[in-house]
Design a protein around this motif. Structure first.
Motif, PDB file in Angstrom:
ATOM      1  N   MET A 332       0.831  -1.211   0.000  1.00  0.00           N
ATOM      2  CA  MET A 332       0.000   0.000   0.000  1.00  0.00           C
ATOM      3  C   MET A 332       0.860   1.254   0.000  1.00  0.00           C
ATOM      4  O   MET A 332       0.440   2.316  -0.442  1.00  0.00           O
ATOM      5  CB  MET A 332      -0.922   0.021   1.218  1.00  0.00           C
ATOM      6  N   GLU A 333       2.062   1.115   0.537  1.00  0.00           N
ATOM      7  CA  GLU A 333       2.974   2.267   0.559  1.00  0.00           C
ATOM      8  C   GLU A 333       3.691   2.442  -0.771  1.00  0.00           C
ATOM      9  O   GLU A 333       4.583   3.277  -0.909  1.00  0.00           O
ATOM     10  CB  GLU A 333       3.998   2.089   1.694  1.00  0.00           C
ATOM     11  N   GLY A 334       3.332   1.609  -1.750  1.00  0.00           N
ATOM     12  CA  GLY A 334       3.927   1.741  -3.082  1.00  0.00           C
ATOM     13  C   GLY A 334       5.236   0.991  -3.238  1.00  0.00           C
ATOM     14  O   GLY A 334       5.993   1.240  -4.171  1.00  0.00           O
ATOM     15  N   LYS A 335       5.507   0.063  -2.306  1.00  0.00           N
ATOM     16  CA  LYS A 335       6.765  -0.680  -2.377  1.00  0.00           C
ATOM     17  C   LYS A 335       6.539  -2.112  -2.835  1.00  0.00           C
ATOM     18  O   LYS A 335       5.407  -2.534  -3.012  1.00  0.00           O
ATOM     19  CB  LYS A 335       7.400  -0.715  -0.977  1.00  0.00           C
ATOM     20  N   ARG A 336       7.642  -2.847  -2.972  1.00  0.00           N
ATOM     21  CA  ARG A 336       7.524  -4.278  -3.207  1.00  0.00           C
ATOM     22  C   ARG A 336       6.860  -4.904  -1.993  1.00  0.00           C
ATOM     23  O   ARG A 336       7.137  -4.529  -0.865  1.00  0.00           O
ATOM     24  CB  ARG A 336       8.918  -4.905  -3.379  1.00  0.00           C
TER      25      ARG A 336
ATOM     26  N   LEU B  43       4.415  -1.626 -19.688  1.00  0.00           N
ATOM     27  CA  LEU B  43       5.278  -0.635 -19.059  1.00  0.00           C
ATOM     28  C   LEU B  43       6.712  -0.778 -19.569  1.00  0.00           C
ATOM     29  O   LEU B  43       7.544  -1.385 -18.920  1.00  0.00           O
ATOM     30  CB  LEU B  43       5.258  -0.813 -17.531  1.00  0.00           C
ATOM     31  N   PRO B  44       6.999  -0.210 -20.730  1.00  0.00           N
ATOM     32  CA  PRO B  44       8.358  -0.326 -21.265  1.00  0.00           C
ATOM     33  C   PRO B  44       9.356   0.447 -20.407  1.00  0.00           C
ATOM     34  O   PRO B  44       8.978   1.285 -19.593  1.00  0.00           O
ATOM     35  CB  PRO B  44       8.246   0.284 -22.660  1.00  0.00           C
ATOM     36  N   GLU B  45      10.628   0.150 -20.618  1.00  0.00           N
ATOM     37  CA  GLU B  45      11.689   0.746 -19.803  1.00  0.00           C
ATOM     38  C   GLU B  45      11.631   2.277 -19.800  1.00  0.00           C
ATOM     39  O   GLU B  45      11.775   2.917 -18.767  1.00  0.00           O
ATOM     40  CB  GLU B  45      13.028   0.258 -20.353  1.00  0.00           C
ATOM     41  N   GLU B  46      11.414   2.862 -20.982  1.00  0.00           N
ATOM     42  CA  GLU B  46      11.388   4.332 -21.065  1.00  0.00           C
ATOM     43  C   GLU B  46      10.330   4.905 -20.146  1.00  0.00           C
ATOM     44  O   GLU B  46      10.535   5.934 -19.496  1.00  0.00           O
ATOM     45  CB  GLU B  46      11.065   4.800 -22.499  1.00  0.00           C
ATOM     46  N   MET B  47       9.179   4.211 -20.114  1.00  0.00           N
ATOM     47  CA  MET B  47       8.102   4.731 -19.301  1.00  0.00           C
ATOM     48  C   MET B  47       8.485   4.677 -17.820  1.00  0.00           C
ATOM     49  O   MET B  47       8.189   5.597 -17.056  1.00  0.00           O
ATOM     50  CB  MET B  47       6.841   3.923 -19.555  1.00  0.00           C
ATOM     51  N   GLN B  48       9.176   3.618 -17.439  1.00  0.00           N
ATOM     52  CA  GLN B  48       9.610   3.509 -16.046  1.00  0.00           C
ATOM     53  C   GLN B  48      10.594   4.620 -15.691  1.00  0.00           C
ATOM     54  O   GLN B  48      10.596   5.140 -14.584  1.00  0.00           O
ATOM     55  CB  GLN B  48      10.243   2.142 -15.807  1.00  0.00           C
ATOM     56  N   ARG B  49      11.423   4.994 -16.664  1.00  0.00           N
ATOM     57  CA  ARG B  49      12.375   6.093 -16.415  1.00  0.00           C
ATOM     58  C   ARG B  49      11.633   7.407 -16.180  1.00  0.00           C
ATOM     59  O   ARG B  49      11.991   8.190 -15.302  1.00  0.00           O
ATOM     60  CB  ARG B  49      13.332   6.249 -17.606  1.00  0.00           C
ATOM     61  N   ILE B  50      10.597   7.639 -16.998  1.00  0.00           N
ATOM     62  CA  ILE B  50       9.825   8.881 -16.838  1.00  0.00           C
ATOM     63  C   ILE B  50       9.190   8.922 -15.452  1.00  0.00           C
ATOM     64  O   ILE B  50       9.258   9.927 -14.737  1.00  0.00           O
ATOM     65  CB  ILE B  50       8.715   8.971 -17.920  1.00  0.00           C
ATOM     66  N   ILE B  51       8.588   7.775 -15.076  1.00  0.00           N
ATOM     67  CA  ILE B  51       7.902   7.733 -13.779  1.00  0.00           C
ATOM     68  C   ILE B  51       8.904   7.942 -12.640  1.00  0.00           C
ATOM     69  O   ILE B  51       8.647   8.692 -11.693  1.00  0.00           O
ATOM     70  CB  ILE B  51       7.141   6.396 -13.624  1.00  0.00           C
ATOM     71  N   LYS B  61      14.047   1.243  -8.374  1.00  0.00           N
ATOM     72  CA  LYS B  61      12.927   0.991  -7.476  1.00  0.00           C
ATOM     73  C   LYS B  61      11.640   0.755  -8.271  1.00  0.00           C
ATOM     74  O   LYS B  61      10.835  -0.115  -7.950  1.00  0.00           O
ATOM     75  CB  LYS B  61      12.750   2.178  -6.528  1.00  0.00           C
ATOM     76  N   VAL B  62      11.480   1.556  -9.320  1.00  0.00           N
ATOM     77  CA  VAL B  62      10.302   1.371 -10.175  1.00  0.00           C
ATOM     78  C   VAL B  62      10.362  -0.016 -10.816  1.00  0.00           C
ATOM     79  O   VAL B  62       9.395  -0.778 -10.795  1.00  0.00           O
ATOM     80  CB  VAL B  62      10.258   2.458 -11.272  1.00  0.00           C
ATOM     81  N   TYR B  63      11.541  -0.347 -11.331  1.00  0.00           N
ATOM     82  CA  TYR B  63      11.731  -1.648 -11.970  1.00  0.00           C
ATOM     83  C   TYR B  63      11.466  -2.784 -10.976  1.00  0.00           C
ATOM     84  O   TYR B  63      10.826  -3.775 -11.298  1.00  0.00           O
ATOM     85  CB  TYR B  63      13.163  -1.733 -12.524  1.00  0.00           C
ATOM     86  N   GLY B  64      11.936  -2.593  -9.754  1.00  0.00           N
ATOM     87  CA  GLY B  64      11.731  -3.592  -8.699  1.00  0.00           C
ATOM     88  C   GLY B  64      10.258  -3.853  -8.457  1.00  0.00           C
ATOM     89  O   GLY B  64       9.834  -4.995  -8.301  1.00  0.00           O
ATOM     90  N   VAL B  65       9.474  -2.791  -8.437  1.00  0.00           N
ATOM     91  CA  VAL B  65       8.042  -2.940  -8.195  1.00  0.00           C
ATOM     92  C   VAL B  65       7.354  -3.563  -9.419  1.00  0.00           C
ATOM     93  O   VAL B  65       6.529  -4.465  -9.291  1.00  0.00           O
ATOM     94  CB  VAL B  65       7.413  -1.580  -7.819  1.00  0.00           C
ATOM     95  N   VAL B  66       7.718  -3.093 -10.612  1.00  0.00           N
ATOM     96  CA  VAL B  66       7.090  -3.612 -11.836  1.00  0.00           C
ATOM     97  C   VAL B  66       7.307  -5.120 -11.951  1.00  0.00           C
ATOM     98  O   VAL B  66       6.398  -5.876 -12.256  1.00  0.00           O
ATOM     99  CB  VAL B  66       7.653  -2.896 -13.096  1.00  0.00           C
ATOM    100  N   THR B  67       8.524  -5.564 -11.662  1.00  0.00           N
ATOM    101  CA  THR B  67       8.815  -6.991 -11.829  1.00  0.00           C
ATOM    102  C   THR B  67       8.320  -7.825 -10.655  1.00  0.00           C
ATOM    103  O   THR B  67       8.191  -9.028 -10.760  1.00  0.00           O
ATOM    104  CB  THR B  67      10.330  -7.225 -12.000  1.00  0.00           C
ATOM    105  N   PHE B  68       8.024  -7.185  -9.533  1.00  0.00           N
ATOM    106  CA  PHE B  68       7.553  -7.929  -8.367  1.00  0.00           C
ATOM    107  C   PHE B  68       6.122  -8.410  -8.561  1.00  0.00           C
ATOM    108  O   PHE B  68       5.766  -9.517  -8.203  1.00  0.00           O
ATOM    109  CB  PHE B  68       7.634  -7.040  -7.122  1.00  0.00           C
ATOM    110  N   TYR B  69       5.285  -7.548  -9.127  1.00  0.00           N
ATOM    111  CA  TYR B  69       3.861  -7.851  -9.215  1.00  0.00           C
ATOM    112  C   TYR B  69       3.510  -8.433 -10.578  1.00  0.00           C
ATOM    113  O   TYR B  69       3.877  -7.882 -11.615  1.00  0.00           O
ATOM    114  CB  TYR B  69       3.039  -6.581  -8.978  1.00  0.00           C
ATOM    115  N   SER B  70       2.762  -9.542 -10.538  1.00  0.00           N
ATOM    116  CA  SER B  70       2.472 -10.236 -11.791  1.00  0.00           C
ATOM    117  C   SER B  70       1.517  -9.464 -12.690  1.00  0.00           C
ATOM    118  O   SER B  70       1.420  -9.716 -13.877  1.00  0.00           O
ATOM    119  CB  SER B  70       1.907 -11.627 -11.506  1.00  0.00           C
TER     120      SER B  70
END
Lengths: 635, 162
Positions: A332-336, B43-51, B61-70
């Motif tokens: 919920m905090e936006g983390k893994r 969510l392509p790489e470029e988009m993750q960079r923008i975010i 960190k963005v990449y970590g979250v994107v790849t964590f959730y299915s």
């Protein structure tokens, strides 16, 4: 917006009750009773299931067609079509229930709408072919209370599912909705509310069974400028849909319970963490929250009590581990969504660093009715240590797949053979899996234990969130264990080593065994490794992930041994251990298998027995599914 | 080293607008990703960079979250995304056989898209239509009570209706 007071709430209740009385009374209607407008019914209602399962079978088209047919026949003013939540009997869905004569139509198709309206509504003749046929007596049964599926059920958490329109808060209010909240806000102190919850014996329905009252007490005791109430709606157990059905069928019960919890724990902020894969549940919750806000049942100064509370929705993104409360908060905090060590408990240090009380959907759904009917009433249901009822998603190789709710203490045998109607296609019962990937497989010898948190744990499984999957003689228990491990390996967050690496090794050993490459030592390794993972993992996921392996090892050891020593799979599931052959005496030479074979492994002339080339055969089973004469032998 | 941005300008603007809408708060990362994915499909790489730039967090960190959730994906989906339910109820009623057959017919693996962009294949855990098990969804449509031999016909039909 003016503040809604208790008198206003009661007025809304009285007004809405008129429509619902018809539905509530129809429960006592007898099947002999005449039906239709011709027989004097002045006002009728057609309830149609709008849950995800029935929508997949086009139930929204049924609603549309019913409405059209009513208009075409000029009776739309006398008959109302209501989309409700799940009736529970998913096997026979979509379901249409006719009020007031309580006729229960099953497996309705959109094109049946016209006939229901013409024959039943106008002429007063039930559409026999859409009635449920009792498998034992082969008789048509027209109302649900005479069906084995419903007879043993006690619906508390599901009290409004399949009865009210989930998108109409008035119907919820008519069923004493928000009376529990009113009682808490206007008559009780937070401590009293917690006492009632504690006395009721309500325990967490998400799996672990922690007493809800104790959790609330901790949350109330925490000192902070801000506190949060979180509803855990991240139902990730494969094959379980209890929480989703509650949110789809009775979203207001969750909203009301969160407000009660907020008052009891001194919190003004509610968050619902829900899977993004549940679009219908999300939209129903949004409607419920918006309607509650409009009435002032959420927002500032609720019912003139001075108490403020509001709810926001947060989306999960598909991670099973986020059902674990600390992981959920991180998400919920936006983390893994990685779990952390406890203590500190979330009731001390939770969302954004503030004390946070996390409860599961089903736990919450029980709260409003405990407030209106009292702790003693709730505590009178169930067993000594587990009170109330439990909702199960009954699925797998069983005749009546569906959503059921039974008092704690009901036996597995009653659930499987009476409510569930026994094993599908007359096969032999082999095992029942409870608790999802964290639970275990129970066998024939466990069928008579009364279900509660303790008894299931003792038997080597667990209550879990309520998935209940029945397996028959065609299911290979080694493959089932492998299936769950595949799930855990995918869903492990990777933070702690035993879970990340240990489960992967378990999965590899199980794969080896199902391919006929296992050794007797592998069985020892499985057991030892499982125990290490259980003892050393950080969170509930890792601590319970070897349960499917351990329980199948304990109850089906001989099947493992057969795989390892004789390279044999008695359930004929492990492809690498199978050979496919055509039985010449049964083969008519029709060529269906040859045409269906993707590997071109079948040879033979028309009207002469065919042969399978074992070297080309990829053991896909297509020949068997194409053969009309049952001439393919698998050994 | 910054990679060349290949996204269309309006997509970049829209993604930036999404970040602004959530106040560029790092805590809103998952909500931002949900909206960005529903906008662009993946969510392509470029988009993750923008975010990452907008939210003032490392792109790792963005990449970590994107790849964590299915739910999040970095590859574009096919026009007709196929999901095979591998919930337990579907599994015991034979969904694995359906998956094998789809892989064979389309000649792709799980997570891949056909070269013509028509179909992509994924697995999911429980659609909730357990009464119809085993279940496959193609787009929004749920196909229930399937056998491997039904697969080819269904895929041909979907492809023909394009």
């Amino acid at each position: 917006m003016k503040t809604l007071h208790i008198e206003d709430l009661n007025k809304i209740r009285e007004k809405a009750q008129a429509a619902l009385v018809l539905r509530e009374q129809s429960d006592s209607a007898s099947s002999e009773q005449s039906c239709g407008l011709a027989c004097g019914a002045k006002h009728m209602q057609l309830l149609c299931c709008g849950g995800t399962g029935c929508k997949a079978s086009s139930s929204h088209k049924i609603v549309e067609n019913l409405q059209k047919a009513l208009e075409a026949n000029g009776v739309a003013d006398k008959v109302e079509v209501v989309t409700t939540g799940c009736f529970g009997f998913c096997e026979k869905g979509p379901i249409v229930k006719v009020i007031p004569d309580n006729t229960f139509y099953t497996q309705v198709k959109p094109e049946d709408a016209e006939e229901i309206v013409k024959s039943h509504i106008i002429d007063g003749k039930r559409v026999e072919r859409l009635l449920y046929v009792d498998p034992k007596t082969k008789q048509h049964v027209s109302d649900s209370k005479h069906m084995d599926f419903y007879r043993k059920q006690v619906r508390i958490a599901l009290r409004n599912c399949g009865l009210i329109d989930p998108e109409n808060i008035d119907e919820y209010i008519a069923r004493d909705g928000y009376q529990g909240l009113a009682k808490c806000l206007l008559e009780l102190k937070p401590e009293d509310v917690i006492d009632i919850v504690s006395q009721s014996g309500l325990r967490g329905r998400g799996g672990a069974g922690f007493p809800a009252g104790s959790k609330w007490k901790h949350a109330l005791a925490a000192k902070a400028e801000k506190k949060y109430v979180v509803c855990n709606a991240d139902e990730g157990d494969p094959g379980a849909f209890m929480d989703r059905s509650i949110m789809e069928g009775d979203p207001n019960s969750v909203v009301e319970a969160m407000a009660i919890c907020g008052y009891a724990t001194g919190s003004n902020y509610g968050l619902i963490y829900i899977r993004a894969e549940y679009p219908l549940a999300v939209s129903r919750l949004r409607v419920a929250i918006a309607q509650a806000r409009k009435y002032g049942l959420l927002g500032k100064n609720i019912l003139g009590s001075g108490f403020n509370f509001d709810i926001e929705i947060r989306y999960g993104a598909g991670a099973f581990v986020c059902g674990e409360a600390t992981a959920l908060v991180h998400s919920m905090e936006g983390k893994r969504g990685e779990p952390r060590m406890k203590p500190p408990h979330l009731t001390d240090l939770g969302y954004m660093g503030y004390p946070t009380n996390v409860n599961n959907v089903e736990t919450l759904a029980n709260v409003p009715i405990i407030m209106t009917k009292g702790a003693e009433w709730f505590a009178s249901i169930g067993t000594e240590k587990s009170k109330g009822t439990k909702v199960f998603a009954l699925a797998g190789k069983i005749n009546n797949v569906g959503l059921i709710e039974v008092p704690m203490g009901t036996t597995l045998r009653e659930i499987i053979y009476e409510i569930g109607g026994g094993v599908k296609d007359g096969k032999k019962f082999k095992a029942v899996q409870t608790g999802g990937p964290s639970g275990g497989c129970l066998t024939e010898k466990h069928l008579d234990i009364p279900i509660d948190y303790e008894s299931l744990k003792e038997a080597g499984s667990m209550m879990g969130s309520g998935g209940m999957i029945v397996m028959d003689e065609d299911d290979c228990m080694v493959s089932v264990a492998k299936f769950y491990l595949d799930f855990t390996v995918n869903e492990s967050c990777g933070k702690c080593t035993p879970c990340r690496i240990g489960n992967k090794r378990l999965y590899e050993i199980l794969t080896r065994i199902t391919e006929g490459k296992g050794t007797p030592e592998d069985l020892e390794t499985l057991k030892r490794l499982s125990e290490v993972i259980k003892e050393t993992s950080l969170c509930g996921l890792g601590q319970s992930s070897p349960n499917p392996v351990l329980s199948t090892l304990a109850n089906f050891y001989e099947e493992y041994v057969e795989h390892v020593k004789q390279h044999k799979c008695r359930a004929k599931q492990c492809k690498a251990l199978l050979t496919y052959a055509v039985m010449p005496d049964k083969c008519k030479g029709c060529g269906a298998c040859k045409r269906g074979c993707p590997a071109n492994a079948i040879m033979g002339d028309v009207r002469k027995p065919h042969v399978i080339d074992p070297y080309k055969c990829i053991r896909c089973g297509m020949c068997k599914s194409h053969c009309k004469f049952n001439a393919i032998h698998v050994s | 080293m910054a990679k060349e941005i290949k996204l269309a300008c309006n997509v970049i603007e829209q993604v930036e607008a999404i970040c602004d809408k959530y106040g560029n708060q790092p805590g809103e990362l998952i909500n931002v990703l949900h909206e960005a994915q529903s906008l662009h499909g993946y969510l392509p790489e470029e988009m993750q960079r923008i975010i990452a730039r907008k939210l003032h967090i490392p792109v790792s960190k963005v990449y970590g979250v994107v790849t964590f959730y299915s739910f999040f994906t970095m590859t574009p989906k096919g026009k007709h995304p196929i999901s095979v339910c591998l919930g337990t109820a579907c599994y015991v009623r034979g969904s694995e056989g359906l998956l094998e057959e789809i892989k064979r017919v389309l000649n792709i693996e799980v997570g891949e898209t056909t070269p013509d962009g028509k179909f992509s294949l994924d697995c999911l855990r429980c659609v909730g239509a357990c009464g119809l098990a085993p279940v496959v969804t193609i787009g929004d449509k749920v196909y229930g009570r399937l056998q491997p031999k039904d697969i080819k016909k269904i895929l041909d039909e979907v492809a023909a209706n394009d």
